[in-house]
Enzyme design. Structure first.
Site, PDB file in Angstrom:
ATOM      1  CG  ASP A  87     105.950  10.989 108.525  1.00 45.99           C
ATOM      2  OD1 ASP A  87     105.345   9.931 108.786  1.00 45.99           O
ATOM      3  OD2 ASP A  87     107.180  11.043 108.331  1.00 45.99           O
TER       4      ASP A  87
ATOM      5  CE  LYS B 133     104.248  -3.422 125.859  1.00 45.71           C
ATOM      6  NZ  LYS B 133     103.233  -4.378 126.402  1.00 45.71           N
TER       7      LYS B 133
ATOM      8  N   PRO C 157      95.930   5.632 102.974  1.00 40.94           N
ATOM      9  CG  PRO C 157      95.154   6.069 105.151  1.00 40.94           C
ATOM     10  CD  PRO C 157      94.925   5.187 103.957  1.00 40.94           C
TER      11      PRO C 157
ATOM     12  CB  ILE D  93      95.882  -5.736 134.289  1.00 44.54           C
ATOM     13  CG1 ILE D  93      96.108  -4.414 133.534  1.00 44.54           C
ATOM     14  CG2 ILE D  93      95.665  -6.893 133.325  1.00 44.54           C
ATOM     15  CD1 ILE D  93      97.449  -4.322 132.827  1.00 44.54           C
TER      16      ILE D  93
ATOM     17  CE1 TYR E 279     102.392  -0.288 122.789  1.00 48.16           C
ATOM     18  CE2 TYR E 279     103.908   0.009 120.949  1.00 48.16           C
ATOM     19  CZ  TYR E 279     103.211  -0.828 121.802  1.00 48.16           C
ATOM     20  OH  TYR E 279     103.329  -2.190 121.683  1.00 48.16           O
TER      21      TYR E 279
ATOM     22  CB  THR F  28     106.768  -3.463 121.479  1.00 46.16           C
ATOM     23  OG1 THR F  28     107.139  -2.841 120.260  1.00 46.16           O
ATOM     24  CG2 THR F  28     106.875  -2.403 122.562  1.00 46.16           C
ATOM     25  CG  ASP F  29     110.219  -3.942 117.261  1.00 52.57           C
ATOM     26  OD1 ASP F  29     109.180  -3.310 117.572  1.00 52.57           O
ATOM     27  OD2 ASP F  29     110.485  -4.246 116.087  1.00 52.57           O
ATOM     28  CD  GLU F  30     106.330   0.355 117.973  1.00 53.46           C
ATOM     29  OE1 GLU F  30     106.102   1.539 118.265  1.00 53.46           O
ATOM     30  OE2 GLU F  30     105.547  -0.345 117.298  1.00 53.46           O
TER      31      GLU F  30
HETATM   32  P1  NAD Z   1      95.426  -5.026 121.247  1.00 59.14           P
HETATM   33  O1  NAD Z   1      95.310  -3.548 121.456  1.00 59.14           O
HETATM   34  O2  NAD Z   1      94.822  -5.651 120.040  1.00 59.14           O
HETATM   35  O3  NAD Z   1      94.819  -5.809 122.511  1.00 59.14           O
HETATM   36  C1  NAD Z   1      95.011  -5.371 123.833  1.00 59.14           C
HETATM   37  C2  NAD Z   1      93.999  -6.097 124.702  1.00 59.14           C
HETATM   38  O4  NAD Z   1      94.229  -5.692 126.070  1.00 59.14           O
HETATM   39  C3  NAD Z   1      92.534  -5.762 124.377  1.00 59.14           C
HETATM   40  O5  NAD Z   1      91.760  -6.934 124.367  1.00 59.14           O
HETATM   41  C4  NAD Z   1      92.116  -4.839 125.518  1.00 59.14           C
HETATM   42  O6  NAD Z   1      90.718  -4.913 125.802  1.00 59.14           O
HETATM   43  C5  NAD Z   1      92.967  -5.361 126.660  1.00 59.14           C
HETATM   44  N1  NAD Z   1      93.217  -4.349 127.698  1.00 59.14           N
HETATM   45  C6  NAD Z   1      93.608  -3.062 127.513  1.00 59.14           C
HETATM   46  N2  NAD Z   1      93.717  -2.454 128.703  1.00 59.14           N
HETATM   47  C7  NAD Z   1      93.408  -3.377 129.652  1.00 59.14           C
HETATM   48  C8  NAD Z   1      93.356  -3.348 131.061  1.00 59.14           C
HETATM   49  N3  NAD Z   1      93.652  -2.229 131.751  1.00 59.14           N
HETATM   50  N4  NAD Z   1      93.004  -4.477 131.725  1.00 59.14           N
HETATM   51  C9  NAD Z   1      92.688  -5.608 131.035  1.00 59.14           C
HETATM   52  N5  NAD Z   1      92.715  -5.683 129.700  1.00 59.14           N
HETATM   53  C10 NAD Z   1      93.063  -4.579 129.015  1.00 59.14           C
HETATM   54  O7  NAD Z   1      96.994  -5.315 121.323  1.00 59.14           O
HETATM   55  P2  NAD Z   1      97.847  -6.425 120.580  1.00 59.14           P
HETATM   56  O8  NAD Z   1      98.275  -5.893 119.268  1.00 59.14           O
HETATM   57  O9  NAD Z   1      97.159  -7.711 120.680  1.00 59.14           O
HETATM   58  O10 NAD Z   1      99.152  -6.448 121.517  1.00 59.14           O
HETATM   59  C11 NAD Z   1      99.212  -7.294 122.666  1.00 59.14           C
HETATM   60  C12 NAD Z   1     100.528  -7.082 123.379  1.00 59.14           C
HETATM   61  O11 NAD Z   1     101.607  -7.350 122.483  1.00 59.14           O
HETATM   62  C13 NAD Z   1     100.727  -5.644 123.874  1.00 59.14           C
HETATM   63  O12 NAD Z   1     101.336  -5.711 125.135  1.00 59.14           O
HETATM   64  C14 NAD Z   1     101.660  -5.031 122.842  1.00 59.14           C
HETATM   65  O13 NAD Z   1     102.448  -4.021 123.423  1.00 59.14           O
HETATM   66  C15 NAD Z   1     102.488  -6.224 122.434  1.00 59.14           C
HETATM   67  N6  NAD Z   1     103.034  -6.196 121.064  1.00 59.14           N
HETATM   68  C16 NAD Z   1     102.207  -5.927 119.997  1.00 59.14           C
HETATM   69  C17 NAD Z   1     102.744  -5.953 118.711  1.00 59.14           C
HETATM   70  C18 NAD Z   1     101.870  -5.711 117.502  1.00 59.14           C
HETATM   71  O14 NAD Z   1     102.379  -5.647 116.372  1.00 59.14           O
HETATM   72  N7  NAD Z   1     100.546  -5.629 117.635  1.00 59.14           N
HETATM   73  C19 NAD Z   1     104.106  -6.216 118.506  1.00 59.14           C
HETATM   74  C20 NAD Z   1     104.916  -6.472 119.626  1.00 59.14           C
HETATM   75  C21 NAD Z   1     104.359  -6.464 120.899  1.00 59.14           C
HETATM   76  P1  TYD Z   2     101.181   0.628 112.721  1.00 60.80           P
HETATM   77  O1  TYD Z   2     100.428  -0.524 112.154  1.00 60.80           O
HETATM   78  O2  TYD Z   2     100.430   1.719 113.415  1.00 60.80           O
HETATM   79  O3  TYD Z   2     102.309  -0.009 113.673  1.00 60.80           O
HETATM   80  P2  TYD Z   2     103.607   0.708 114.406  1.00 60.80           P
HETATM   81  O4  TYD Z   2     103.408   2.162 114.424  1.00 60.80           O
HETATM   82  O5  TYD Z   2     103.529   0.092 115.763  1.00 60.80           O
HETATM   83  O6  TYD Z   2     104.797   0.268 113.630  1.00 60.80           O
HETATM   84  O7  TYD Z   2     102.008   1.277 111.551  1.00 60.80           O
HETATM   85  C1  TYD Z   2     102.942   0.541 110.777  1.00 60.80           C
HETATM   86  C2  TYD Z   2     103.636   1.494 109.845  1.00 60.80           C
HETATM   87  O8  TYD Z   2     102.675   1.963 108.896  1.00 60.80           O
HETATM   88  C3  TYD Z   2     104.192   2.727 110.524  1.00 60.80           C
HETATM   89  O9  TYD Z   2     105.420   3.088 109.901  1.00 60.80           O
HETATM   90  C4  TYD Z   2     103.144   3.794 110.269  1.00 60.80           C
HETATM   91  C5  TYD Z   2     102.568   3.408 108.926  1.00 60.80           C
HETATM   92  N1  TYD Z   2     101.137   3.749 108.680  1.00 60.80           N
HETATM   93  C6  TYD Z   2     100.774   4.423 107.507  1.00 60.80           C
HETATM   94  O10 TYD Z   2     101.618   4.748 106.651  1.00 60.80           O
HETATM   95  N2  TYD Z   2      99.447   4.715 107.314  1.00 60.80           N
HETATM   96  C7  TYD Z   2      98.489   4.382 108.229  1.00 60.80           C
HETATM   97  O11 TYD Z   2      97.276   4.719 107.997  1.00 60.80           O
HETATM   98  C8  TYD Z   2      98.878   3.667 109.417  1.00 60.80           C
HETATM   99  C9  TYD Z   2      97.854   3.278 110.444  1.00 60.80           C
HETATM  100  C10 TYD Z   2     100.212   3.369 109.594  1.00 60.80           C
END
Ligand code: NAD
Ligand code: TYD
Length: 361
Positions: free
Chosen positions: A294, A167, A218, A63, A163, A137-139
């Site tokens: 942690d 975002k 874990p 991108i 992260y 994200t909500d983070e």
């Molecule tokens: P993911 O890490 O599984 O996928 C990210 C994708 O982006 C991958 O296919 C990767 O190859 C591609 N990518 C990374 N860098 C790139 C670049 N420079 N150019 C082109 N492609 C690139 O992530 P996800 O969990 O599918 O999350 C997708 C989006 O949703 C993210 O923006 C994340 O911040 C947001 N989001 C995720 C969650 C969650 O729980 N996973 C929740 C809320 C928001």
């Molecule tokens: P994660 O799936 O990494 O999402 P996020 O950090 O974006 O919320 O983690 C979800 C929750 O689970 C978070 O509170 C961290 C915890 N966690 C563990 O307790 N053990 C693990 O091995 C991982 C990967 C996450």
């Protein structure tokens, strides 16, 4: 638009992006140009069912490559960009934040620049239709105490991990392109997703796969950190709703109203595995739970107030956590080949990096 109706999706080979591409082609049926650089998290196996489908056009690229993005936009004339591409794992952002700034901040900036240049070349009618939807994200809102109200769209930004900070920076850039350049943007801030195709470094797939193999589970800290879980297809339907009917320049929070402590998520997975994949050798999976050191700066609680998207767009999640997690466990059990492909060298290396220091407590 003058060419065939299409959208440009970034990061469509990742977890949520691939679910979005699959459901878009199934539910909407127009062409998707899928730009993905295939980092460790990108996986074309997620899209195998589309390998013969001309509605899916995959482009391997970054991108941050503004020229490439500009070329794709002019060639395909999409009516929208749906921007998922990101570095997305908090633990990885603690170990190596540079990649997060590069993709999430610099990459989003390059994408906005390309989108703005394209938008300015469109006719008035095409401009009316065009949308740039930024998936966030909500983070970005930081962390909540147990009795705090859930995050709303007006909660001040207070990101705590690299992260979340990267975002948040991208959200601010998207907002600025609306106010300054009138780029028709929409932003969604969603809670934790789970479901098919999730990379097994995140909590839910990691616990499913470790539990299946009788490996330790874990749990960070005291296991009482709370996340608000949403089934991934519900996130995809929310994004479609915002894309079609969201008000320009607005942000929409998306959540599952499913707050759970991590330890409760893990015990639920243990019980489902005992039921769906019993093993006399392993016995009760709950015995595998191991409390470990942690995460630094670990956010205590996330919760989403999703009233705005419900009131304005009528969106609500279709899946309850209990049914969604059962489907997810069953999906991982039924897709062992996908699992084996994903657990390549890069995955093994990450497990060693992240868990070597997290001795059991
Ligand atoms: P993911 O890490 O599984 O996928 C990210 C994708 O982006 C991958 O296919 C990767 O190859 C591609 N990518 C990374 N860098 C790139 C670049 N420079 N150019 C082109 N492609 C690139 O992530 P996800 O969990 O599918 O999350 C997708 C989006 O949703 C993210 O923006 C994340 O911040 C947001 N989001 C995720 C969650 C969650 O729980 N996973 C929740 C809320 C928001
Ligand atoms: P994660 O799936 O990494 O999402 P996020 O950090 O974006 O919320 O983690 C979800 C929750 O689970 C978070 O509170 C961290 C915890 N966690 C563990 O307790 N053990 C693990 O091995 C991982 C990967 C996450």
């Amino acid at each position: 638009m003058s060419r065939e109706d299409s959208i440009l999706v970034t990061g469509g080979a990742g977890f949520i992006g691939s679910n979005f591409v699959l459901t878009w082609i199934r539910e909407v049926g127009s062409t998707v140009i899928n730009l993905d650089s295939l980092t460790y998290a990108g996986n074309l196996n997620n899209l195998q069912s589309l390998s013969e489908n001309s509605k899916h056009i995959f482009v391997h690229g970054d991108i941050a490559d503004e020229e490439l993005v500009g070329r794709l936009l002019r060639e395909h004339k999409p009516r929208a960009i749906v921007h998922f591409a990101a570095e997305s794992h908090v633990d990885r952002s603690i170990v190596g934040p540079g990649a997060f700034v590069q993709t999430n901040v610099i990459g989003t900036f390059a994408l906005l620049q390309a989108a703005k240049a394209y938008y300015l070349e469109l006719s008035a009618e095409e401009q009316q239709q065009f949308r740039f939807l930024h998936v966030s994200t909500d983070e970005v809102y930081g962390t909540l105490e147990p009795n705090d109200p859930a995050f709303s769209e007006t909660t001040p930004y207070a990101p705590n991990s690299p992260y979340a900070a990267s975002k948040a920076a991208s959200d601010h850039l998207v907002r600025a392109y609306f106010h300054t350049y009138k780029l028709p943007v929409l932003t969604t801030n969603c809670s934790n997703n789970y479901g098919p195709y999730q990379f097994p470094e995140k909590l839910i797939p990691l616990m499913i796969l470790n539990g299946l193999e009788g490996k330790p589970l874990p749990v960070y800290g005291d296991g009482k950190n709370v996340r608000d879980w949403l089934f991934v297809e519900d996130h995809c339907s929310a994004i479609r709703a915002v894309l079609e009917h969201g008000r320009l320049g607005e942000t929409y929070n998306i959540g599952g109203s499913s707050e759970k402590a991590n330890i409760d998520v893990v015990t639920t997975i243990c019980d489902l595995l005992d039921e769906l994949a019993p093993s006399t050798e392993i016995g009760s999976r709950q015995k595998l739970i191991a409390y470990v050191n942690d995460r630094p700066g670990h956010d205590r609680r996330y919760a989403i107030d999703a009233r705005k998207i419900k009131q304005e767009l009528g969106w609500e999640p279709a899946e309850r956590f209990e049914s969604g997690i059962r489907k997810t466990v069953a999906w991982f059990l039924a897709n062992q080949e996908w699992v084996e492909n994903v657990r390549s060298g890069a995955y093994q290396q990450w497990i060693e990096t992240n868990y070597a220091e997290r001795v059991a407590r």
